[in-house]
Design a protein around this motif. Structure first.
Motif, PDB file in Angstrom:
ATOM      1  N   LEU A  37       0.827  -1.205   0.000  1.00  0.00           N
ATOM      2  CA  LEU A  37       0.000   0.000   0.000  1.00  0.00           C
ATOM      3  C   LEU A  37       0.865   1.259   0.000  1.00  0.00           C
ATOM      4  O   LEU A  37       0.548   2.249  -0.675  1.00  0.00           O
ATOM      5  CB  LEU A  37      -0.932  -0.004   1.211  1.00  0.00           C
ATOM      6  N   SER A  38       1.970   1.225   0.753  1.00  0.00           N
ATOM      7  CA  SER A  38       2.878   2.373   0.790  1.00  0.00           C
ATOM      8  C   SER A  38       3.497   2.623  -0.578  1.00  0.00           C
ATOM      9  O   SER A  38       3.589   3.765  -1.042  1.00  0.00           O
ATOM     10  CB  SER A  38       3.972   2.136   1.832  1.00  0.00           C
ATOM     11  N   PHE A  39       3.914   1.537  -1.251  1.00  0.00           N
ATOM     12  CA  PHE A  39       4.481   1.659  -2.599  1.00  0.00           C
ATOM     13  C   PHE A  39       3.448   2.232  -3.560  1.00  0.00           C
ATOM     14  O   PHE A  39       3.753   3.125  -4.375  1.00  0.00           O
ATOM     15  CB  PHE A  39       4.956   0.290  -3.081  1.00  0.00           C
ATOM     16  N   THR A  40       2.232   1.716  -3.497  1.00  0.00           N
ATOM     17  CA  THR A  40       1.179   2.173  -4.397  1.00  0.00           C
ATOM     18  C   THR A  40       0.884   3.662  -4.191  1.00  0.00           C
ATOM     19  O   THR A  40       0.686   4.422  -5.147  1.00  0.00           O
ATOM     20  CB  THR A  40      -0.104   1.354  -4.184  1.00  0.00           C
ATOM     21  N   LEU A  41       0.864   4.097  -2.941  1.00  0.00           N
ATOM     22  CA  LEU A  41       0.612   5.505  -2.633  1.00  0.00           C
ATOM     23  C   LEU A  41       1.729   6.393  -3.175  1.00  0.00           C
ATOM     24  O   LEU A  41       1.471   7.425  -3.804  1.00  0.00           O
ATOM     25  CB  LEU A  41       0.466   5.692  -1.123  1.00  0.00           C
ATOM     26  N   ASP A  42       2.979   5.993  -2.949  1.00  0.00           N
ATOM     27  CA  ASP A  42       4.112   6.801  -3.426  1.00  0.00           C
ATOM     28  C   ASP A  42       4.152   6.844  -4.954  1.00  0.00           C
ATOM     29  O   ASP A  42       4.521   7.864  -5.553  1.00  0.00           O
ATOM     30  CB  ASP A  42       5.420   6.250  -2.871  1.00  0.00           C
ATOM     31  N   HIS A  43       3.779   5.727  -5.592  1.00  0.00           N
ATOM     32  CA  HIS A  43       3.734   5.710  -7.052  1.00  0.00           C
ATOM     33  C   HIS A  43       2.655   6.666  -7.564  1.00  0.00           C
ATOM     34  O   HIS A  43       2.867   7.401  -8.550  1.00  0.00           O
ATOM     35  CB  HIS A  43       3.451   4.289  -7.541  1.00  0.00           C
ATOM     36  N   ALA A  44       1.530   6.706  -6.890  1.00  0.00           N
ATOM     37  CA  ALA A  44       0.452   7.619  -7.283  1.00  0.00           C
ATOM     38  C   ALA A  44       0.883   9.074  -7.095  1.00  0.00           C
ATOM     39  O   ALA A  44       0.574   9.944  -7.923  1.00  0.00           O
ATOM     40  CB  ALA A  44      -0.801   7.324  -6.465  1.00  0.00           C
TER      41      ALA A  44
END
Length: 256
Positions: A37-44
């Motif tokens: 979830l952290s990776f997905t947020l930073d990618h967004a």
């Protein structure tokens, strides 16, 4: 007598020293849910930074409040889609901007400042004006006057070369949003080029990068940039021929 073994360091110690993704753990063959979830947020956040709106009105007002007189320019990239697919279009001015600079009054200057959106308009919106606010007093203390100032949309780094040449500047400082990373979507870069003109390569520039909340502070960046401007003008070079030897901590403006 045996030398005591150094204390062991854990992955948790390493995580405290870097925003890089290390020691994330695993859940079966995959990452833990929180890490994913952290990776997905930073990618967004990185994608949003690239496609964000460049707040030219706010930047023009901020630079005017500092005492500068910026002109609004655009590259040949008509929109963000063109900008991302055709980097070459972001390196040259559109016809309207060329006419605006041709009609500009004023002679040659020591330094021109260009603020461009680059690959992270979000970084420029947040950091550019405050960096210039910290930089101008250091330049004035060194006897360096800012001549032409521009805010340029659809800008790549090399667009500053054409603008600096049309301003008649001995050196151009290009402030531009850097390519967003997964730990820093709002990083600002500063590129310095002596004797700007079309066709120069990055070997002719100095770069002060990583200017953001968790990176270089405005004061630290302004100190380095002012040193490079002063020395670049004195030695008449930038790029691989000019090494950053500023060293030490930034001095307080006006200190005895």
């Amino acid at each position: 007598m045996k030398t005591p073994a150094p204390p062991s360091r854990s992955l948790s110690d390493l995580r405290e020293l870097t925003p890089a993704r290390v020691g994330l753990g695993r859940a079966g063959a995959s990452m833990p849910t929180q890490a994913l979830l952290s990776f997905t947020l930073d990618h967004a956040r990185a994608r949003d930074a690239v496609h964000g709106t460049f707040d030219t009105s706010r930047i023009l007002a901020g630079l005017t409040g500092i005492g500068l007189a910026p002109v609004l320019l655009s590259s040949q990239a008509r929109n963000r889609r063109d900008y991302l697919r055709r980097p070459d279009l972001g390196r040259t001015l559109d016809p309207a901007s060329l006419r605006a600079l041709a009609d500009r009054s004023g002679g040659p200057c020591q330094l021109a400042i260009v603020v461009g959106d680059g690959l992270s308009p979000a970084a420029v919106n947040v950091h550019a004006v405050e960096l210039v606010r910290n930089l101008v007093p250091r330049l004035q203390e060194a006897g360096i006057q800012v001549g032409g100032t521009a805010v340029a949309s659809g800008a790549r780094v090399a667009l500053g070369d054409e603008i600096g040449a049309l301003f008649g500047a001995r050196m151009v400082l290009m402030l531009i949003g850097e390519r967003p990373g997964l730990s820093a979507p709002d990083s600002l870069g500063a590129y310095l080029t002596f004797a700007p003109r079309l066709g120069l390569t990055d070997a002719m520039r100095n770069c002060v990068s990583n200017i953001h909340g968790a990176g270089l502070s405005y004061d630290e960046a302004a100190f380095k940039i002012a040193w490079l401007v002063r020395e670049g003008l004195a030695r008449q070079v930038t790029g691989v021929a000019l090494k950053d030897e500023s060293g030490g901590a930034p001095a307080q403006i006006g200190a005895n």
